[in-house]
Design an enzyme around this catalytic site. Structure first.
Site, short mmCIF file in Angstrom:
data_model
loop_
_atom_site.label_atom_id
_atom_site.label_comp_id
_atom_site.label_asym_id
_atom_site.label_seq_id
_atom_site.Cartn_x
_atom_site.Cartn_y
_atom_site.Cartn_z
CE1 TYR A 174 -13.25 3.10 -9.49
CE2 TYR A 174 -15.57 2.69 -9.95
CZ TYR A 174 -14.41 2.38 -9.26
OH TYR A 174 -14.41 1.35 -8.35
CG ASP A 207 -2.19 0.81 1.02
OD1 ASP A 207 -3.28 0.20 0.99
OD2 ASP A 207 -2.10 2.05 0.88
CG ASN A 231 -8.50 -4.09 -3.00
OD1 ASN A 231 -9.71 -4.14 -3.23
ND2 ASN A 231 -7.98 -3.29 -2.08
N1 NAD Z 1 -15.97 1.15 -2.14
C1 NAD Z 1 -16.73 0.87 -3.22
O1 NAD Z 1 -17.91 1.24 -3.31
C2 NAD Z 1 -16.15 0.07 -4.35
C3 NAD Z 1 -17.04 -0.49 -5.28
C4 NAD Z 1 -16.52 -1.23 -6.34
C5 NAD Z 1 -15.16 -1.42 -6.45
N2 NAD Z 1 -14.31 -0.86 -5.52
C6 NAD Z 1 -12.89 -1.08 -5.69
O2 NAD Z 1 -12.37 -1.67 -4.51
C7 NAD Z 1 -11.00 -1.34 -4.38
C8 NAD Z 1 -10.74 -0.87 -2.97
O3 NAD Z 1 -11.60 0.21 -2.67
P1 NAD Z 1 -11.97 0.66 -1.18
O4 NAD Z 1 -13.35 1.17 -1.24
O5 NAD Z 1 -11.59 -0.39 -0.20
O6 NAD Z 1 -11.00 1.95 -1.08
P2 NAD Z 1 -10.08 2.54 0.10
O7 NAD Z 1 -9.75 3.93 -0.36
O8 NAD Z 1 -10.72 2.34 1.42
O9 NAD Z 1 -8.77 1.65 0.02
C9 NAD Z 1 -7.92 1.70 -1.11
C10 NAD Z 1 -6.49 1.42 -0.68
O10 NAD Z 1 -5.68 1.46 -1.87
C11 NAD Z 1 -4.48 2.19 -1.56
N3 NAD Z 1 -3.95 2.80 -2.79
C12 NAD Z 1 -4.51 3.78 -3.54
N4 NAD Z 1 -3.68 4.13 -4.54
C13 NAD Z 1 -2.57 3.35 -4.41
C14 NAD Z 1 -1.34 3.26 -5.12
N5 NAD Z 1 -1.08 4.07 -6.17
N6 NAD Z 1 -0.44 2.34 -4.73
C15 NAD Z 1 -0.67 1.54 -3.65
N7 NAD Z 1 -1.81 1.59 -2.93
C16 NAD Z 1 -2.74 2.50 -3.29
C17 NAD Z 1 -4.93 3.26 -0.57
O11 NAD Z 1 -3.83 3.76 0.18
C18 NAD Z 1 -5.93 2.49 0.30
O12 NAD Z 1 -5.32 1.85 1.39
C19 NAD Z 1 -10.69 -0.31 -5.48
O13 NAD Z 1 -10.07 -0.96 -6.57
C20 NAD Z 1 -12.07 0.17 -5.89
O14 NAD Z 1 -12.11 0.62 -7.22
C21 NAD Z 1 -14.78 -0.12 -4.47
#
Ligand code: NAD
Length: 251
Positions: free
Chosen positions: A145, A37, A80
Site C-alpha cells: 500500500y 465508482d 480518490n
Molecule cells: N481511510 C483512510 O484511513 C485513508 C488514509 C489515507 C488515504 N486514504 C485514501 O483515501 C481514498 C479513499 O479511501 P476511503 O477510506 O474513503 O475508502 P472507501 O473504501 O470508504 O471508499 C473507496 C471508494 O473507492 C471505490 N473503488 C475501489 N476500487 C475501485 C475501482 N477499481 N474502480 C472504481 N472505484 C473503486 C469503492 O467502491 C469505494 O466507493 C483511497 O485512495 C485511500 O487510499 C484513506
C-alpha cells in the site's frame, strides 16, 4: 461559500468515505458533480453517478466521456478511488502487487488521461489525488500500500510539472487514518476492534482519527479557483502524524 459555482467536478471512489464527503462538499459549494465508482447504488442527488472500474481503461474512458457530456465539460478531477493491502514485503504475491498498483496508481493515470482533454478547455482546471501519510512515513504492515502511495506522490509532482503551463494545477492530500467505511472494515476484522481503534487513534498526535469531512475540506481547498497559485504540493491532513514528534503525555 460558492467558490465552485459554474464548475464541473468528477470524483472517483465518490460513493463512499472520503470521496463521498468530497463530492457532497463540492456540490454544496456550487459545483455540478459526477461520481465514478465501482458501485454507485448509494450515490444520491444532486450527484450524477457513473459506474466504472478504474483498473479498466475502456470503462474509465467511457465513464469520463459520459460525465463530461452530462456536465457540459470538466474543471476538477478528484482521483480518490483506492484499495488497501496489508503485510510486509513477504506477504503479498506478484499478482496482488500488480492488482493494487493497477487500482491505486494506474487508476489515477487512466482517469487523468481521459480527463485531460476536457480539463484543457477549463479556465480553472485542477486535479487532486488522494495520497496518504503512508507515502512519507514508514508504517508497519503496509509495504505494498505504501509503495503505491509513494508512487502517487511522485506522480502528483510530475503531473504538476507537465501541465502547469496548460493552466492545470495538480496537488495531493495526505490523510492520516481516516474514519471511513474502509477503516471500519479493518477494525471489524481485527481480533479486538476497540483496542485496534485505540492504537490507531494514539498514533496521531491529535489522539483521534481524521474525519472524511476534514479530508474533503482539504481536497476542496486544493481544487478551488481560490488556490490558483498552489500546484505540486502535498497537503497533510493527518492530525500531525507526519510532522510532529511529541513527548509522552504528562512528561
Ligand atoms: N481511510 C483512510 O484511513 C485513508 C488514509 C489515507 C488515504 N486514504 C485514501 O483515501 C481514498 C479513499 O479511501 P476511503 O477510506 O474513503 O475508502 P472507501 O473504501 O470508504 O471508499 C473507496 C471508494 O473507492 C471505490 N473503488 C475501489 N476500487 C475501485 C475501482 N477499481 N474502480 C472504481 N472505484 C473503486 C469503492 O467502491 C469505494 O466507493 C483511497 O485512495 C485511500 O487510499 C484513506
Amino acid at each position: 461559500m460558492s467558490d465552485f459555482a459554474g464548475l464541473r467536478a468528477l470524483v472517483t471512489g465518490g460513493a463512499s468515505g472520503i470521496g463521498r464527503a468530497t463530492a457532497h462538499l463540492l456540490a454544496g459549494r456550487g459545483a455540478q458533480v459526477a461520481v465514478l465508482d465501482l458501485d454507485t447504488s448509494s450515490v444520491d442527488k444532486p450527484l450524477l453517478a457513473h459506474r466504472a472500474d478504474v483498473s479498466d481503461d475502456t470503462s474509465v474512458r467511457t465513464a469520463v466521456q459520459q460525465a463530461a457530456e452530462a456536465l457540459g465539460g470538466l474543471d476538477v478531477l478528484v482521483n480518490n478511488a483506492g484499495i488497501g493491502a496489508r503485510g510486509t514485503v513477504e506477504d503479498n504475491d506478484d499478482e496482488e502487487w500488480r492488482r493494487v498498483f493497477d487500482v491505486n496508481v494506474l487508476g489515477m493515470v487512466r482517469t487523468a488521461r481521459a480527463a485531460l482533454p476536457h480539463l484543457r478547455r477549463s479556465r480553472h482546471a485542477a486535479i487532486v489525488n488522494t495520497c496518504s501519510v503512508a507515502a512519507t512515513a514508514g508504517l508497519p504492515q503496509r509495504a505494498l500500500y505504501s509503495a503505491t502511495k509513494g508512487a502517487v506522490y511522485s506522480l502528483t509532482l510530475a503531473m504538476a510539472a507537465d501541465h502547469v503551463r496548460e493552466g492545470i494545477r495538480v496537488n495531493c492530500v495526505n490523510p492520516g487514518t481516516a474514519d471511513t467505511p474502509w477503516v471500519g472494515r479493518l477494525l471489524d476484522a481485527a481480533p479486538d476492534p476497540a483496542a485496534e481503534r485505540a492504537a490507531l487513534e494514539a498514533r496521531q498526535p491529535t489522539g483521534r482519527l481524521v474525519s472524511a469531512a476534514e479530508v474533503a475540506g482539504a481536497i476542496a481547498y486544493l481544487a478551488s479557483p481560490l488556490s490558483g497559485a498552489t500546484t505540486g504540493t502535498a497537503l497533510a491532513v493527518d492530525g500531525g502524524m507526519q510532522g510532529l514528534r511529541l513527548r509522552p503525555a504528562g512528561r
